[in-house]
Every structure is written in C-alpha cells, then in structure tokens.
Design a protein around this motif. Structure first.
Motif, mmCIF file in Angstrom:
data_model
loop_
_atom_site.group_PDB
_atom_site.id
_atom_site.type_symbol
_atom_site.label_atom_id
_atom_site.label_comp_id
_atom_site.label_asym_id
_atom_site.label_seq_id
_atom_site.Cartn_x
_atom_site.Cartn_y
_atom_site.Cartn_z
ATOM 1 N N TYR A 283 -38.373 8.987 15.357
ATOM 2 C CA TYR A 283 -39.171 9.601 14.303
ATOM 3 C C TYR A 283 -39.264 8.648 13.106
ATOM 4 N N LYS A 284 -40.041 9.069 12.097
ATOM 5 C CA LYS A 284 -40.218 8.305 10.862
ATOM 6 C C LYS A 284 -40.792 6.915 11.121
ATOM 7 N N THR A 285 -41.814 6.861 11.968
ATOM 8 C CA THR A 285 -42.466 5.590 12.257
ATOM 9 C C THR A 285 -43.844 5.486 11.619
ATOM 10 N N SER A 286 -44.403 6.592 11.112
ATOM 11 C CA SER A 286 -45.714 6.556 10.464
ATOM 12 C C SER A 286 -45.784 7.695 9.467
ATOM 13 N N LYS A 287 -46.806 7.647 8.630
ATOM 14 C CA LYS A 287 -46.962 8.670 7.606
ATOM 15 C C LYS A 287 -47.390 10.012 8.187
ATOM 16 N N TYR A 288 -47.842 10.031 9.441
ATOM 17 C CA TYR A 288 -48.287 11.276 10.050
ATOM 18 C C TYR A 288 -47.137 12.089 10.648
ATOM 19 N N LYS A 289 -45.943 11.549 10.614
ATOM 20 C CA LYS A 289 -44.743 12.241 11.098
ATOM 21 C C LYS A 289 -44.872 12.644 12.566
ATOM 22 N N MET A 290 -45.542 11.811 13.347
ATOM 23 C CA MET A 290 -45.676 12.055 14.777
ATOM 24 C C MET A 290 -44.490 11.432 15.514
ATOM 25 N N PRO A 291 -43.849 12.155 16.426
ATOM 26 C CA PRO A 291 -42.775 11.548 17.215
ATOM 27 C C PRO A 291 -43.313 10.393 18.052
ATOM 28 N N VAL A 472 -33.885 -1.336 17.421
ATOM 29 C CA VAL A 472 -34.586 -2.610 17.329
ATOM 30 C C VAL A 472 -35.956 -2.408 16.686
ATOM 31 N N LEU A 473 -36.666 -1.357 17.096
ATOM 32 C CA LEU A 473 -37.991 -1.095 16.526
ATOM 33 C C LEU A 473 -37.894 -0.797 15.040
ATOM 34 N N LYS A 474 -36.885 -0.023 14.623
ATOM 35 C CA LYS A 474 -36.754 0.316 13.207
ATOM 36 C C LYS A 474 -36.477 -0.925 12.360
ATOM 37 N N SER A 475 -35.896 -1.960 12.953
ATOM 38 C CA SER A 475 -35.660 -3.190 12.197
ATOM 39 C C SER A 475 -36.965 -3.936 11.906
ATOM 40 N N TYR A 476 -38.021 -3.658 12.674
ATOM 41 C CA TYR A 476 -39.319 -4.281 12.428
ATOM 42 C C TYR A 476 -40.181 -3.440 11.503
ATOM 43 N N LEU A 477 -39.900 -2.143 11.389
ATOM 44 C CA LEU A 477 -40.668 -1.283 10.503
ATOM 45 C C LEU A 477 -40.128 -1.398 9.086
ATOM 46 N N THR A 478 -40.986 -1.669 8.140
ATOM 47 C CA THR A 478 -40.539 -1.787 6.752
ATOM 48 C C THR A 478 -40.295 -0.432 6.115
ATOM 49 N N ASP A 479 -41.084 0.571 6.479
ATOM 50 C CA ASP A 479 -40.893 1.918 5.958
ATOM 51 C C ASP A 479 -41.574 2.901 6.911
ATOM 52 N N LYS A 486 -50.317 -0.060 11.205
ATOM 53 C CA LYS A 486 -49.110 -0.744 10.748
ATOM 54 C C LYS A 486 -47.961 -0.526 11.729
ATOM 55 N N GLY A 487 -47.839 0.678 12.261
ATOM 56 C CA GLY A 487 -46.801 0.935 13.252
ATOM 57 C C GLY A 487 -47.022 0.132 14.517
ATOM 58 N N TRP A 488 -48.296 0.029 14.966
ATOM 59 C CA TRP A 488 -48.571 -0.758 16.165
ATOM 60 C C TRP A 488 -48.268 -2.236 15.923
ATOM 61 N N GLU A 489 -48.593 -2.754 14.760
ATOM 62 C CA GLU A 489 -48.318 -4.161 14.475
ATOM 63 C C GLU A 489 -46.824 -4.462 14.568
ATOM 64 N N SER A 490 -45.992 -3.550 14.085
ATOM 65 C CA SER A 490 -44.540 -3.742 14.198
ATOM 66 C C SER A 490 -44.119 -3.731 15.659
ATOM 67 N N ILE A 491 -44.690 -2.820 16.444
ATOM 68 C CA ILE A 491 -44.366 -2.754 17.872
ATOM 69 C C ILE A 491 -44.812 -4.038 18.571
ATOM 70 N N HIS A 492 -45.988 -4.535 18.211
ATOM 71 C CA HIS A 492 -46.516 -5.739 18.864
ATOM 72 C C HIS A 492 -45.637 -6.948 18.562
ATOM 73 N N ARG A 493 -45.180 -7.073 17.330
ATOM 74 C CA ARG A 493 -44.279 -8.189 17.002
ATOM 75 C C ARG A 493 -42.967 -8.055 17.755
ATOM 76 N N MET A 494 -42.448 -6.849 17.840
ATOM 77 C CA MET A 494 -41.193 -6.645 18.563
ATOM 78 C C MET A 494 -41.345 -7.008 20.036
ATOM 79 N N LEU A 495 -42.465 -6.611 20.659
ATOM 80 C CA LEU A 495 -42.662 -6.908 22.078
ATOM 81 C C LEU A 495 -42.776 -8.406 22.316
ATOM 82 N N GLY A 496 -43.421 -9.142 21.395
ATOM 83 C CA GLY A 496 -43.510 -10.589 21.562
ATOM 84 C C GLY A 496 -42.151 -11.246 21.624
ATOM 85 N N ASN A 497 -41.249 -10.871 20.740
ATOM 86 C CA ASN A 497 -39.884 -11.412 20.777
ATOM 87 C C ASN A 497 -39.122 -10.913 21.996
#
Length: 962
Positions: A283-291, A472-479, A486-497
């Motif tokens: 949870y807490k990955t986007s402003k829409y509060k979607m799981p 690991v994903l939460k370490s890429y999310l700034t807030d 913005k959430g997808w961009e964090s996921i995409h960077r995480m998947l690249g690494n």
C-alpha cells in the motif's frame, strides 16, 4: 530642509564597488504626546530615507564588438555579476523581419502595477523599483558586428553583496539543464542535484526553488498535452509492457478500475521459472490509495524477481480473479502452470486462486499464521497469581507446541501433536477454539508439513520473498503521493536493476567452477548445466547418505518431492555404482541459467496474421448500421492507438497541492506500511503489563467533578457519554502507536484505525468532525448544523417518536440553533459553545446519517460511551456502503474524526434505528452483518470498564477537567 539633507552620488570605481556613501543628517528624537500640537508649532518632517545613486557606467563603456549578440549579452552579464547585480534582456531582435536591436536593463527596472484581484498570499512582493540602468546594443550592417553602448549607468538601489536569491543569476545553463533532466529521470533527490551542481561549478547561484521548478518543467514537457492515463499507456507501450486495464463508468465518465502490467523480460523469466509463486499486496504507492498487487517468483539461482503488478480498486475476490486471469495469459504454454502459490490469509485471494489455477496448490504463509497465534496467546493465555510459571514462559511453551503441530511430518504425528497442544491449553478454551476453528480446521492442508510436503514448494513456506520485494520497491518510491505514472517509473527503474542482478547471477553460475565438485564423478555431468544453488542442495543431501543409505523409508525422499533434486537414497545408489547424476534426474527449474525465450508451436503467419478475423471485421463493417460501425471503429482505435485513451484516473478525492493548509495528517507522504495487529499488541503489552497478574487497561485521564446543577424533566441534560465537554486545547494523550487518542479506542480496533484527526475544541467538536469527514473542512460545521435543524423541522413526528418525548425533541432543536451574540458582537466561530449547544449521541447520530446518507459510527471505550452504528432512516442503500462510513471517536470530553480501514469491524446497530427506519433502509445493515459479528466477537475479549455517569456542567458552573 536643504541644510538637513546631504545629497549622495557615488561614482563606483573598480576597487570601490561595494562602498556606498552614507547620508548623514541630524537625528531628531521623537516625543510621545497624547495632546494636540499647539497651533503655530511646525510639525517635524517625516523620516524619509534619502535616494541612492550608484554609477556603473565606466564598467560597461567599451569598444568591444562581437559577431553574435548572445556573446555580447554573456559579456554584459559577467560584468554585472562581478558588480553584484543581474541584467535582463528587455528587448531583442536579430533583424530578420524588423530592425536589429538589443536593450538590457537591471532586473529591478520597471514600475510595479498592483493587481486588480486580491493576491493569494500576503507574503508576496516585487523586485521592481524603477531602476534607470539601461544598455543598448547596435548592429553595424557594414561590419556585421554588435556593439554595446551605455544609455544610463545609474542604479537607484544598493548593490547586493551576493547573487544568491537573484533568479536571473541562478538560471541553469544548457549543459546544466541536460544534467538536471538526466538526474530527474533517475529520481535523484533535488538536494543531491543541487549539491552536485555546486560541486561542478563553485560560481553557480542556483537555488533549491529553481531546481524544483526545472524538475516540474521537465515533467510537464514529457507529458505535454497528454492526460495521466494517456501518458501511462504511452510509457507502457514504448517499453513494450504487456498491460491491460478495465474501467467503470461513474457520472458518465469512464474511470480506471484495475490495471495489470508486466515487463517483457519478467514474462520471459515467468515462463522459465513458473513452479512457485508468491503473491501479496502493498500500500501507499500512489495518491489514489490503490493496493498494489505484487506477484513474485525466483530463479534457479534463488534470486527473487517480480512477475507482474496490478493496481486494484479493491481487494475483493472479483479483483483478484481478474488479475490472476491476466497472469495466466502471460504463459506461452498451458503446461507451464504454477504448481504452488503462496499467499497470506487473505480470504478473497485464497478463494480466487482455485478459480483461475485449479491445479495449483494454494499454501498459506506460516509466518503470518504464527504471528497471529502468538498475538492471540498474548491476549488470552493468562496465569493466576501465585503460580510458579511466568505468563511469558507459558505463552512461549504454547507457541512452541503450536509450531510442533505445523511441523508434523505425518498425519499420525499431527494427531499426537494436536492432542498435546489441547492438553497444554485446556485452561484457555477460547484460545484453543480460535486456533482450531480459524486455522487447523480450515487451512491445515495449506500449513502442516504432512500435507504441504507433498508439493514442490522448493523450501518456501512463507511469503517473505513478496514482503522483501515490497521493501525494495518502497526504497525506489520517494513518497506515497505520486500519480500512477510516477509509481510506474519507480517500478521500471527497480526492474532494470533487478534484471541486471539476475543476469549477474546467471553469469557467475556459467563461469565459476566450484572447488567442492571438482574431480568427483557424482557431479561430472552437472557442472555448468545446473545452477550452483542446486549443486549445493545436492551436496548437502549427500551428507545424509551415511544415515539413510539406500533405504527410501529412512530417506523420506523430500528433496525429490519438494525440490525436484536427487534425494539421499538415490545419491547412495550413484555412489555405490560410481555413477554420475544424470541431467534428466534434475527438475527443469534448476537447469535454466540464462534468459531464454521459449518457442511456441505453430506458424507465426498462421497464428497472428489474423487474416480470417480481419475479413470478418470488414464484412461486419459493410453490413452493419452506422451505430455499430462507430462502435467497431472506436474499438479498433483503442487497439491501434492506445495512447489516445479517454479513460480518467481512479475517481478518488485527493488533496490538491494548492488546497488550503490544514492540520498535517501523520504519515500521508510516507510509503512505510502500517503496523500489523500483532505489532500493536506486542508493543501495547510490553508497555502496560507490569507483572504477570496485572490486567492491561488504557491510561484514561481522570473525569470531571460533578456539578451542583442537576438535570430536570423540563430540561434534560445529557451525561458525559452523551455530550462531551470540549475544551479549547485538548491535552495530547499518550499512545503507544503515536496516534492521537488511540488509547481511548478499543484495543482490538487499533489495527483497523488508519489515523485519528483532532478538531478544534470550542464546543462544536462533534459538528466539526462531521464537516471534516463530509466536506474536507471542519470550518463548515455551521452548514452541517443548519441542515440538521432543517431535517428536524421537516420530520418532527418521526424524531419525537425516536427521542421519546416532545421535551427531548425541543432540546435537540435548540441545540442546533446558533448561540446568542454577546454585546461585543463576538463571532460565533470564535466563541465557546455552552452546554446546551453540544453535539450529543445517540440523538444526533440518526440526523447526521440521514441528511448525509452515510453510516455514522461512534467508537470509544465504554467509559466514554457505547460503541454504536447509525444508518440512514429513509434512503435506499448505496452500491458500496463500506466506503460511506463516518467514524466519530468519543474521547473524554471531546470528539475526534477516526479514519477506519475499508471492511473493518463496526459496532452493532442502534436499537432505535431498527424500530423507526423505513422498509427500504433495512438493507443498509445487511452489508455490515459480518463486520458487526466480528466486532462483537472481538469485543467479548476486551477488558471493559463500566460507564460512569457524572453530573453535567453549565456556563455558570462548568465541569473542571483535571
């Protein structure tokens, strides 16, 4: 006047740039007089500062000529920065269509024109002071060169000692803008970007605000005119993601409901390593509060990778079934179905897995089950005073006995361990009943080793890999306030690494020769053919050969069943005959040590040319009517141009950036997960249990002393449980979870409380809490009171019956009227409400629920008032009643707004509602029957305190709060 003034005109030289001639004038002491100045006595002139004139003409008087006007501007700015002021370009033209010209002025030139509209902020200002400084550039057509002349070199303001804070001087250079864009794409924090710019160029004058503005401009440029969903679809399409979404129509607008997406390399890994999957939501990955539903697997090197993601609107069975159906579409072969799927005890997800993957073994995470049992043991397993054993030691014994039940290797052993567990816990029947009815009777095949070890789970009994992927994903999310892009961009960077790490592990397995396995016949055919992790498992299993020999009964063959690797008895036979382990005796999962794309059967032209389908569509277009042709065209456009979608983001009310600043809600930007129930219980009992015999009870402030005034029949006064006395500054309450007032809520409800928001304590706290929940602004409480008063007037007969008498009805009506103004005409908003204007429950609970068409819940410990639920009296139930709950927390002498999680337990319904509601409203309660039963069951284990009724206060004799 001329004798008291000295005109100062400074001619600035190169060595005296910062020196300013001070204006000296007589100092006149002002006298404070209360009388009138006698006639004929002259008034003292106002203390007006003298004008400043600083001449910088000599620094710009030059014969310099440049081929390019930009070079001339660059030179002028470098000189101005050395003098500590900034230059702006007022007018500039290259001469292609008009006369070539160039006008440079000081950044403080021009005259400020006040805005007609009122400014949003009172702290705004202007830099303009009508500075006369001006330079003009001329273009010589004969020589084709630019030359600069000084029109006016005077300044009417002091020159600064530094250029920090001057926007023109802090503008980013082209190369710095490129660097900024690159760092923004890589999610580098603004403070780190700024520090890097300063390190690269010590003369850089850029401020943090300019860095934030540059980042914003970059994002706006990237999105251009696209909507959020169009931008997201473009990102997914450009990176060749598999994605699919479904929508819901609300008020004529199509909104996103769920979206599923997977990286192409994740799909490749999934088709190679599909045996065991772990699933969990974060949870807490986007402003829409979607799981965010995360599906993870692991490679032959036991490196965790993400298979797919799905943002879901709800965690219901239908949402999970849809997401799992999309997951199944990723498999290129129907034979590559998962064998084991691990989840926590989410009933909706547990029910969805058999519907989509009926052949997979759905196992339950042991970690979560053990924690739940330990938490229940802390609450229910008690010892009497005088016993030798301590409560903590007894609970540890109980938990170890339960772990023995889970580790039972056979069904007979399971029966023995269950009997021993029952005998140990016979003094606590509620605890035994909880373990048996909730866990063992329903999920023993998914938890106990006797049944679990029949499946190829490869040593996975928990969802720890999924939990680790969350971290690991939460370490890429700034807030947690970004949008879906913005959430997808964090996921995409995480998947690249992540793919880099997976490939690194594969490379090491293909190049590193293990010394343990060299020159040994047993492993001769396996080197560089299976992963080193599988080799290690085989080597560890070979050490059991001395104990088991070739006897399969002693071996148990769990390594072959659970891992797909040779077990001890097979290894013993290989050693006896000096034969190597064959490659076909190792399960295919351990043989894949590279990214590989499995080929699918059939001819690509025959499978994907869609010739027959296209001909059928053309025939349909030829014979269909206009409306059907439009529908077919729209569907084809969605397939051909996914970035032109008109779907809107989820319809969720989100606080905008420019909204009125209110009290800060704790944890809104944080991406860290909320505490689990077992964490709340462990923390609470650690702090409150002083000894093994003490009973935990929340720390509650002492109550008010009784007042001398007593309620009468004509003027019935509510008790403290009905009408809380509010104070201007309620004292903060001690809370183990650092949430205001949570210790005054039932302990079993703590895991279901997201936050508690305090409101002003001016006597209108109840109305303020309702206004904050309904309108997002507690200052709108007057509108809530007016609507409640209107509801009472229009439905008098019904409310008289509910309240029981005409006097009580009149008392509530008077409570909703504004208090009388004082002689000083004090504003109502700044006044403190007398007692007869307080918000009282249960009376006003019916009114609020009816006018707002929402469910109103009062939550508190019994010392502050009963826990009850109020439903609307006349309306038809809404399609999603669980999202329309307003919870009011009754603290000692104060009301607050409690934010509950969706689907949490709620108290039983008010008896008056059941008696007087309309027939069409009875359906409201049906949606909350299960939640109310859960509340009652959990409430039965709560240590309650009887209600204490004390006298009510008034304006003349107020209650004193200790």
């Amino acid at each position: 006047m001329d004798s008291t003034r000295t005109k100062a005109q400074n001619s600035v030289t190169e060595g005296e740039i910062n020196e300013v001639v001070e204006v000296r004038r007589p100092v006149v002491l002002g006298l404070f007089a209360t009388g009138i100045v006698p006639a004929g006595q002259p008034r003292s002139p106002p203390n007006v500062p003298q004008p400043i004139e600083i001449d910088t003409s000599s620094h710009f008087a030059t014969d310099r000529e440049e081929n390019d006007r930009d070079e001339l501007i660059k030179w002028a700015r470098s000189v101005s920065q050395s003098l500590r002021f900034a230059i702006i370009v007022r007018r500039s033209d290259s001469g292609e269509k008009r006369k070539a010209q160039l006008v440079l002025e000081c950044e403080r030139s021009g005259k400020y024109v006040p805005a007609k509209k009122k400014l949003k902020s009172d702290t705004s200002g202007t830099r303009k002071c009508e500075c006369p400084f001006r330079l003009r550039g001329y273009y010589n057509k004969a020589t084709k060169l630019w030359r600069l002349t000084v029109v006016n070199g005077m300044h009417n303001h002091k020159l600064d000692k530094g250029l920090e804070g001057h926007l023109v001087a802090g503008r980013l250079k082209p190369q710095e803008k490129d660097f900024m864009d690159e760092m923004t794409r890589n999610a580098v924090a603004p403070k780190n970007i700024l520090s890097t710019l300063k390190e690269r160029d010590p003369e850089n004058k850029t401020s943090a605000k300019q860095v934030y503005n540059a980042r914003h401009r970059y994002r706006v440029k990237m999105r251009a005119s696209m909507t959020e969903m169009q931008h997201l679809c473009k990102k997914l399409d450009d990176n060749k993601y598999y994605y699919k979404y479904r929508t819901v129509v609300e008020n004529g607008v199509e909104h996103l409901q769920d979206i599923f997406f997977a990286h192409p390399r994740s799909i490749t890994l999934f088709n190679s390593f599909h045996t065991v999957l772990m699933m969990d939501s974060t949870y807490k990955t986007s402003k829409y509060k979607m799981p965010l539903f995360e599906i993870v697997g692991f490679t032959s090197t036991e490196k965790t990778f993400n298979v797919a993601f799905a943002w879901l609107s709800n965690e219901k069975e239908d949402n999970f079934i849809w997401a799992l159906q999309q997951l199944r579409c990723l498999l290129r072969r129907e034979t590559n179905l998962p064998k084991v799927i691990l989840t926590d005890r989410d009933l909706a997800l547990m029910n969805a897995i058999p519907a989509v993957f009926p052949e997979a073994a759905a196992l339950v995470c042991r970690f979560h089950v053990k924690k739940n049992v330990r938490t229940k043991a802390v609450e229910l397993v008690k010892v009497r005073d005088g016993e030798k054993v301590k409560a903590a030691d007894m609970r540890e014994r109980v938990c170890l006995a339960f772990e023995d039940v889970l580790d039972s290797s056979t069904e007979a052993e399971y029966t023995e361990n269950v009997m021993a567990f029952r005998k140990l816990c016979e003094r606590w029947p509620k605890f035994v009943r909880y373990v048996e009815e909730t866990i063992l009777d329903t999920d023993k095949e998914k938890l106990v080793s006797a049944w679990v070890d029949k499946h190829m789970h490869m040593g996975n009994h928990t969802t720890n890999r999924a939990e680790s992927a969350h971290g690991v994903l939460k370490s890429y999310l700034t807030d947690g306030l970004g949008d879906l892009v913005k959430g997808w961009e964090s996921i995409h960077r995480m998947l690249g690494n992540q793919f880099t790490q997976v490939q690194t592990e594969f490379g090491q397995n293909m190049s590193v020769y293990g010394h343990t396995y060299r020159k040994k016949t047993l492993y001769s055919t396996l080197m560089f053919k299976i992963s080193r992790r599988a080799m290690r498992y085989i080597h560890t299993e070979s050490k059991r050969v001395e104990f088991t020999g070739m006897d399969s009964m002693k071996c148990g063959c769990l390594m072959r069943t659970n891992y797909g690797l040779p077990c001890a008895c097979l290894i013993a036979k290989k050693l006896h005959h000096n034969r190597p382990i064959r490659l076909d005796e190792v399960y295919k999962h351990w043989k894949i040590i590279c990214f590989q794309d499995e080929e699918v059967g059939g001819d690509v032209e025959d499978d994907y040319a869609c010739t027959a389908e296209w001909q059928a569509i053309q025939e349909r277009l030829r014979t269909a009517d206009v409306s059907m042709k439009n529908e077919i065209r729209d569907q084809l456009r969605k397939i051909a141009y996914p970035t032109t979608t008109d779907v809107e983001p989820p319809n969720t009310n989100v606080k905008s950036k420019g909204a009125k600043k209110k009290k800060v809600v704790r944890g809104t930007r944080s991406t860290s997960r909320d505490k689990s129930r077992w964490e709340h219980v462990e923390e609470y009992f650690t702090e409150t249990q002083a000894s093994q015999s003490s009973k935990p009870s929340p720390s509650i402030p002492s109550h008010s002393r009784p007042s001398s005034s007593q309620p009468t029949a004509s003027n019935p006064m509510p008790t403290v449980s009905e009408a809380p006395l509010t104070v201007s500054n309620p004292l903060p309450l001690t809370s183990s979870s650092q949430i205001f007032g949570i210790n005054h809520m039932p302990k079993f409800m703590h895991p279901f409380i997201e936050d508690i928001i305090n409101v002003d304590g001016d006597g209108y706290c109840g109305y303020r809490a309702v206004a904050l929940a309904q309108r997002g602004n507690e200052d709108d409480f007057e509108l809530i009171r007016c609507n409640m008063s209107r509801e009472l007037r229009l439905n008098k007969d019904m409310y008289v019956a509910i309240f029981g008498c005409e006097e009580r009805y009149q008392y509530i009506c008077d409570a909703l009227l504004p208090p009388p103004r004082t002689r000083q005409r004090t504003s109502i908003r700044n006044s403190v409400a007398p007692m007869d204007k307080w918000f009282t429950l249960p009376d006003m609970g019916h009114i609020v629920a009816t006018i707002l068409d929402r469910v109103v819940v009062q939550l508190s410990i019994l010392q502050n008032g009963p826990c009850e639920t109020f439903f609307p009296l006349r309306s038809i139930p809404s399609p999603n009643p669980s999202s329309r709950v307003i919870c009011l927390g009754a603290l000692p002498d104060h009301y607050v707004l409690v934010k509950l999680k969706v689907g949490c337990p709620i108290p039983k319904s008010n008896k008056s509602w059941k008696q007087y509601c309309a027939k069409q409203s009875l359906g409201w309660e049906d949606s909350f029957i299960a939640a109310q039963h859960r509340f009652e069951e959990m409430m039965s284990t709560e240590n309650v305190v009887p209600i204490q009724i004390v006298g009510a206060g008034s304006r003349e004799t107020p209650l004193v709060i200790d």
